[in-house]
Design an enzyme around this catalytic site. Structure first.
Site, mmCIF file in Angstrom:
data_model
loop_
_atom_site.group_PDB
_atom_site.id
_atom_site.type_symbol
_atom_site.label_atom_id
_atom_site.label_comp_id
_atom_site.label_asym_id
_atom_site.label_seq_id
_atom_site.Cartn_x
_atom_site.Cartn_y
_atom_site.Cartn_z
ATOM 1 N N ARG A 58 0.831 -1.206 0.000
ATOM 2 C CA ARG A 58 0.000 0.000 0.000
ATOM 3 C C ARG A 58 0.867 1.258 0.000
ATOM 4 O O ARG A 58 0.450 2.330 -0.459
ATOM 5 C CB ARG A 58 -0.956 0.006 1.209
ATOM 6 C CG ARG A 58 -1.818 1.270 1.310
ATOM 7 C CD ARG A 58 -3.023 1.051 2.203
ATOM 8 N NE ARG A 58 -2.672 0.623 3.528
ATOM 9 C CZ ARG A 58 -2.295 1.432 4.520
ATOM 10 N NH1 ARG A 58 -2.200 2.738 4.325
ATOM 11 N NH2 ARG A 58 -2.011 0.950 5.717
ATOM 12 N N TYR A 114 -13.805 16.084 -16.738
ATOM 13 C CA TYR A 114 -14.247 14.701 -16.756
ATOM 14 C C TYR A 114 -15.352 14.510 -15.720
ATOM 15 O O TYR A 114 -15.340 15.131 -14.654
ATOM 16 C CB TYR A 114 -13.052 13.788 -16.480
ATOM 17 C CG TYR A 114 -13.409 12.338 -16.329
ATOM 18 C CD1 TYR A 114 -13.975 11.634 -17.382
ATOM 19 C CD2 TYR A 114 -13.194 11.676 -15.125
ATOM 20 C CE1 TYR A 114 -14.314 10.298 -17.246
ATOM 21 C CE2 TYR A 114 -13.518 10.340 -14.981
ATOM 22 C CZ TYR A 114 -14.089 9.664 -16.040
ATOM 23 O OH TYR A 114 -14.426 8.343 -15.894
ATOM 24 N N ASP A 181 -4.890 18.437 -15.206
ATOM 25 C CA ASP A 181 -5.146 17.110 -15.751
ATOM 26 C C ASP A 181 -4.629 17.106 -17.188
ATOM 27 O O ASP A 181 -5.165 17.789 -18.054
ATOM 28 C CB ASP A 181 -6.640 16.801 -15.704
ATOM 29 C CG ASP A 181 -6.962 15.383 -16.173
ATOM 30 O OD1 ASP A 181 -6.173 14.815 -16.951
ATOM 31 O OD2 ASP A 181 -8.016 14.856 -15.781
ATOM 32 N N LYS A 206 -4.836 5.399 -19.813
ATOM 33 C CA LYS A 206 -5.044 5.831 -21.189
ATOM 34 C C LYS A 206 -3.736 5.743 -21.991
ATOM 35 O O LYS A 206 -3.166 4.683 -22.115
ATOM 36 C CB LYS A 206 -5.623 7.249 -21.191
ATOM 37 C CG LYS A 206 -6.794 7.473 -20.204
ATOM 38 C CD LYS A 206 -7.974 6.588 -20.453
ATOM 39 C CE LYS A 206 -9.245 7.021 -19.727
ATOM 40 N NZ LYS A 206 -9.214 6.975 -18.285
#
Length: 390
Positions: A58, A114, A181, A206
């Site tokens: 983690r 988005y 972004d 992406k």
């Protein structure tokens, strides 16, 4: 008579002799959740470090560290943080720098983002007592106030391909933390850090991975700000697991080659659509008729494989979508396959009609992620589909 069962202790602690040979050329997948620590004071130092690479998955992993080094280098940033999705990157970046109450200042952001980012800005952050103000994208720099502490931008924006002038925003908000972004542009086409942006977030799902088989996100920027984002991610737990990190690092090795193809094919498809009589508008910053083409030339090395185009009405958009064969009806983007989707009903399904209008999402609009197929084949598929609405 049966043999005695094997010792469970020996099963848990196998005695494997070292083997002769060289070092692996490709980093192995470190498929473990935890690491044995030295029985010295060094263990405490590892536990207290920011993003230790071999402590607890983690907190990070050797595979994540390799991908982060590649991503920081791509962005021209001091540090990078790899997390489990693009929205995990957006959330970790924003939550690490905002404050609630009168002294916390405001978050200034665009109305075009988005869909999940819009929900975070419109609903979740205000629910935590954070002051958020959304303004039209083109007016962002002019809307900066003395109370603005964080500016959040997305350029090009999803799905309208509208640009934000990063240098102008930096000049207007010299003391604010600016987060950008950069998923659509990618560092191949724009490096926001070069324009004074403090933190860059991207969906590594992406173009960075590029193969439609990984969900991941990345935050890049100064070491100090990335450390704050890591602390937020450590608490919230959006882990990018070792196998996904390994796949991402593998995908990054072909990133420049893929992006050059996406850029060239995206522009070729945009030019075809711009000349088609069934298409009312094409949104692609590489076209000279794009209202921000001059800004795109200043701010972008190339214009990417993302575009949107508008046909007569929503019914026509649905007919085109259903008629395509090579172009696949799927959300996401940046993979080898060309993807077509109807943003108003699929990508932005969680937004109200008023929010859709504010984001510039026309029900007659289709979004296209131009893949790595031959551009002539993509164009032929679109031509056949558009013939249904001529």
């Amino acid at each position: 008579m049966h043999d005695a069962p094997p010792s469970m202790t020996r099963l848990l602690h196998p005695d494997v002799a070292p083997q002769p040979g060289g070092a692996p050329l490709v980093t192995p997948i470190h498929q473990t959740s935890t690491y044995e620590l030295p029985r010295t004071a060094e263990a405490a130092r590892i536990a207290a470090a920011v993003a230790p690479g071999a402590y607890y998955t983690r907190y990070g992993s050797p595979n994540a560290r390799e991908a982060e080094a590649m991503l920081a280098d791509l962005d021209g940033a001091e540090a990078a943080l790899l997390v489990g999705s693009g929205m995990a990157a957006v959330s970790a970046a924003l939550l690490s720098v905002v404050s609630s109450g009168a002294t916390g200042g405001e978050v200034l952001a665009q109305t075009s983002h988005y869909t999940a980012t819009l929900t975070l800005l419109r609903t979740m952050l205000p629910g935590f007592g954070v002051d958020v103000r959304l303004v039209p994208q083109e007016a962002l720099a002019a809307e900066v106030r003395p109370s603005t502490r964080v500016v959040y931008v997305e350029t090009p924006s999803n799905p309208t391909m509208t640009l934000t002038d990063l240098a102008a925003v930096r000049a207007a908000a010299p003391d604010a933390v600016i987060i950008a972004d950069n998923t659509f542009a990618t560092p191949y086409n724009t490096r926001p850090v070069d324009f004074g942006v403090d933190l860059v977030v991207q969906s590594a799902t992406k173009y960075l991975n590029g193969h439609s088989d990984v969900t991941a996100g990345v935050v890049t920027g100064s070491a100090a700000l990335v450390a704050r984002a890591w602390e937020t991610a450590r608490v919230l737990g959006p882990v990018c697991h070792p196998f996904e990190a390994w796949l991402l690092a593998r995908g990054l090795k072909t990133f420049p080659l893929r992006m050059a193809r996406h850029n060239a094919s995206g522009l070729a498809v945009a030019r075809f659509l711009a000349g088609h009589p069934a298409v009312r508008a094409v949104h692609h910053p590489g076209l000279p008729e794009h209202p921000q083409h001059d800004l795109a030339v200043r701010q972008m090395r190339g214009f990417g494989g993302m575009l949107a185009f508008t046909v007569a009405d929503a019914d026509a958009a649905v007919r085109v979508l259903r008629a395509t064969r090579l172009c696949r009806n799927a959300v996401s983007l940046g993979g080898p396959e060309t993807l077509i989707t109807h943003p108003a009903s699929l990508v932005f399904a969680h937004q109200s009609p008023q929010e859709l209008a504010a984001s510039g999402v026309d029900p007659a609009m289709l979004r296209l992620s131009v893949g790595l197929e031959e551009p002539e084949d993509i164009i032929a598929d679109l031509a056949e589909a558009l013939s249904t609405v001529d």
